[in-house]
Design an enzyme around this catalytic site. Structure first.
Site, PDB file in Angstrom:
ATOM      1  CE  LYS A   1      50.883  18.142  43.714  1.00  0.00           C
ATOM      2  NZ  LYS A   1      51.438  16.704  43.279  1.00  0.00           N
TER       3      LYS A   1
HETATM    4  P1  NAD Z   1      41.057  10.583  46.950  1.00  0.00           P
HETATM    5  O1  NAD Z   1      39.778  10.832  46.131  1.00  0.00           O
HETATM    6  O2  NAD Z   1      41.558   9.120  46.813  1.00  0.00           O
HETATM    7  O3  NAD Z   1      40.924  10.992  48.438  1.00  0.00           O
HETATM    8  C1  NAD Z   1      40.091  11.978  49.116  1.00  0.00           C
HETATM    9  C2  NAD Z   1      39.331  11.672  50.179  1.00  0.00           C
HETATM   10  O4  NAD Z   1      38.661  12.899  50.661  1.00  0.00           O
HETATM   11  C3  NAD Z   1      38.234  10.685  49.880  1.00  0.00           C
HETATM   12  O5  NAD Z   1      38.344   9.612  51.102  1.00  0.00           O
HETATM   13  C4  NAD Z   1      37.041  11.223  50.224  1.00  0.00           C
HETATM   14  O6  NAD Z   1      35.992  10.285  50.594  1.00  0.00           O
HETATM   15  C5  NAD Z   1      37.005  12.372  51.359  1.00  0.00           C
HETATM   16  N1  NAD Z   1      36.394  13.483  51.196  1.00  0.00           N
HETATM   17  C6  NAD Z   1      35.684  13.882  50.107  1.00  0.00           C
HETATM   18  N2  NAD Z   1      34.711  14.985  50.390  1.00  0.00           N
HETATM   19  C7  NAD Z   1      35.087  15.209  52.024  1.00  0.00           C
HETATM   20  C8  NAD Z   1      34.425  15.781  52.876  1.00  0.00           C
HETATM   21  N3  NAD Z   1      33.649  17.020  52.596  1.00  0.00           N
HETATM   22  N4  NAD Z   1      34.802  15.906  54.257  1.00  0.00           N
HETATM   23  C9  NAD Z   1      35.855  14.798  54.289  1.00  0.00           C
HETATM   24  N5  NAD Z   1      36.462  14.053  53.463  1.00  0.00           N
HETATM   25  C10 NAD Z   1      36.044  14.114  52.179  1.00  0.00           C
HETATM   26  O7  NAD Z   1      42.139  11.587  46.610  1.00  0.00           O
HETATM   27  P2  NAD Z   1      43.764  11.325  46.914  1.00  0.00           P
HETATM   28  O8  NAD Z   1      44.284  10.785  45.640  1.00  0.00           O
HETATM   29  O9  NAD Z   1      43.870  10.965  48.104  1.00  0.00           O
HETATM   30  O10 NAD Z   1      44.250  12.999  46.634  1.00  0.00           O
HETATM   31  C11 NAD Z   1      44.010  13.748  47.611  1.00  0.00           C
HETATM   32  C12 NAD Z   1      44.566  15.263  47.179  1.00  0.00           C
HETATM   33  O11 NAD Z   1      46.182  15.287  47.027  1.00  0.00           O
HETATM   34  C13 NAD Z   1      44.288  15.774  45.816  1.00  0.00           C
HETATM   35  O12 NAD Z   1      43.996  17.289  46.259  1.00  0.00           O
HETATM   36  C14 NAD Z   1      45.197  15.561  45.173  1.00  0.00           C
HETATM   37  O13 NAD Z   1      45.369  16.031  43.688  1.00  0.00           O
HETATM   38  C15 NAD Z   1      46.372  15.733  45.837  1.00  0.00           C
HETATM   39  N6  NAD Z   1      47.484  14.468  45.692  1.00  0.00           N
HETATM   40  C16 NAD Z   1      47.294  13.102  45.267  1.00  0.00           C
HETATM   41  C17 NAD Z   1      48.507  12.294  44.858  1.00  0.00           C
HETATM   42  C18 NAD Z   1      48.172  10.839  44.404  1.00  0.00           C
HETATM   43  O14 NAD Z   1      49.023  10.157  43.819  1.00  0.00           O
HETATM   44  N7  NAD Z   1      46.818  10.416  44.799  1.00  0.00           N
HETATM   45  C19 NAD Z   1      49.596  12.555  45.014  1.00  0.00           C
HETATM   46  C20 NAD Z   1      49.887  14.244  45.321  1.00  0.00           C
HETATM   47  C21 NAD Z   1      48.841  14.856  45.636  1.00  0.00           C
END
Ligand code: NAD
Length: 299
Positions: free
Chosen positions: A171
């Protein structure tokens, strides 16, 4: 595999993943620190838990999609973490955390009798919402086989290794490559506009030529030329992924010349445009220096 599935983290990706599981008939127990994110799922029939531990008290399989390695460690192993749950047997991490944290968390969970599986994804928010993610699975093969009937509702399952951390390594390579494509496409298109080229014409021609990439073919049209910058992936998270990749390269002693420059430009973008802004705003970093905008007819 049947029963209630746990999801922790209902952000850009987790929201789509959880929605997709609900739509395909799964019962869910969910947790997020944002009450608004939880309310949405309560209205759709999911059980809302008060902590990661409470999710793991209900569900044998728990998926997490969380922003950073520190948050993942806290949710998995911290006070009221998943490790303390009574029902959890399998932990599946969809976040991008890097191989080191994946291994640390996997080893700690194994001591509590919980199997960890890497499942980092590509496919962005649209892929999460429509069941078209590419999952990079690694870990115990029998455990992966047991959870595949659930995971296949989310997209394409590819087993990339039999050790926790291997999915994360792949990844990071993927994100280094897209981070690089975004950086160079931003530089090239800003330079093109400064040289007097029309952005729509420029992209049309590039896309018939050998210089094309995912940014010229898709992202610039959807998010840059129309000035919406709404691709749903934050600069701070992209910067985190590039840093994790550089850490991996450092630990394996592989020199990374191009990636070093790419890392600097993402750092600059976080400082100059903002960590919370979407990654297509990397164009704005260059635009501000050059004094032009990559603005298409759709804007
Ligand atoms: P995001 O910030 O939109 O979502 C993260 C969520 O986690 C939020 O809703 C937040 O409130 C929650 N959170 C934070 N701390 C927490 C805790 N202690 N307990 C419970 N919930 C908690 O991020 P995202 O874009 O959804 O990305 C999530 C993961 O996936 C990241 O590691 C990112 O690198 C990866 N990712 C993102 C994408 C994308 O296009 N957005 C694509 C592939 C991978």
């Amino acid at each position: 595999m049947s029963g209630i599935v746990g999801v922790v983290g209902l952000g850009n990706m987790g929201r789509g993943i959880a929605s997709r599981l609900l739509e395909t008939g799964h019962k869910l127990v969910v947790f997020d620190v944002r009450p608004q994110a939880q309310r949405e799922f309560a209205e759709r029939g999911a059980t809302i838990a008060g902590s990661p531990r409470a999710v793991a008290d209900e569900a044998a399989v728990v998926l997490v999609s969380l922003p950073t390695p520190d948050v993942v460690k806290q949710v998995a192993l911290g006070a009221d973490g998943l490790v303390q749950g009574r029902a959890i047997k399998t932990y599946i991490d969809f976040s991008t955390t890097g191989p080191q944290v994946a291994r640390e968390v996997g080893e700690a969970l194994a001591q509590a009798g919980i199997q960890a599986i890497d499942a980092p994804v590509t496919g962005a928010v649209t892929g999460a919402a429509t069941g078209k993610l590419q999952m990079m699975l690694s870990g115990d093969r029998a455990t992966i086989a047991a959870v595949t009937p659930v995971l296949q509702h989310l997209g394409h399952c590819e087993v990339v290794g039999d050790r926790v951390g291997m999915g994360q390594s792949l990844k990071l390579l993927n994100n280094l490559m897209v981070a690089t494509a975004m950086a160079i496409t931003a530089e090239a298109t800003v330079l093109g506009v400064k040289a007097g080229l029309d952005p729509d014409v420029m992209l049309r021609v590039l896309n018939r030529g050998s210089g094309r990439n995912i940014c010229t073919e898709e992202r610039w049209h959807k998010h840059v030329l129309n000035r919406k910058f709404d691709n749903g992936f934050a600069n701070g998270l992209m910067r985190k992924d590039v840093r994790l990749c550089m850490d991996m390269a450092e630990s394996l002693q592989v020199p990374m010349w191009v990636a070093t420059a790419v890392d600097r430009l993402w750092m600059q973008t976080v400082l100059q445009v903002g960590a919370e802004q979407n990654t297509t705003t990397i164009v704005q970093t260059l635009e501000q220096w050059a004094g032009v905008e990559v603005r298409g007819n759709a804007a």
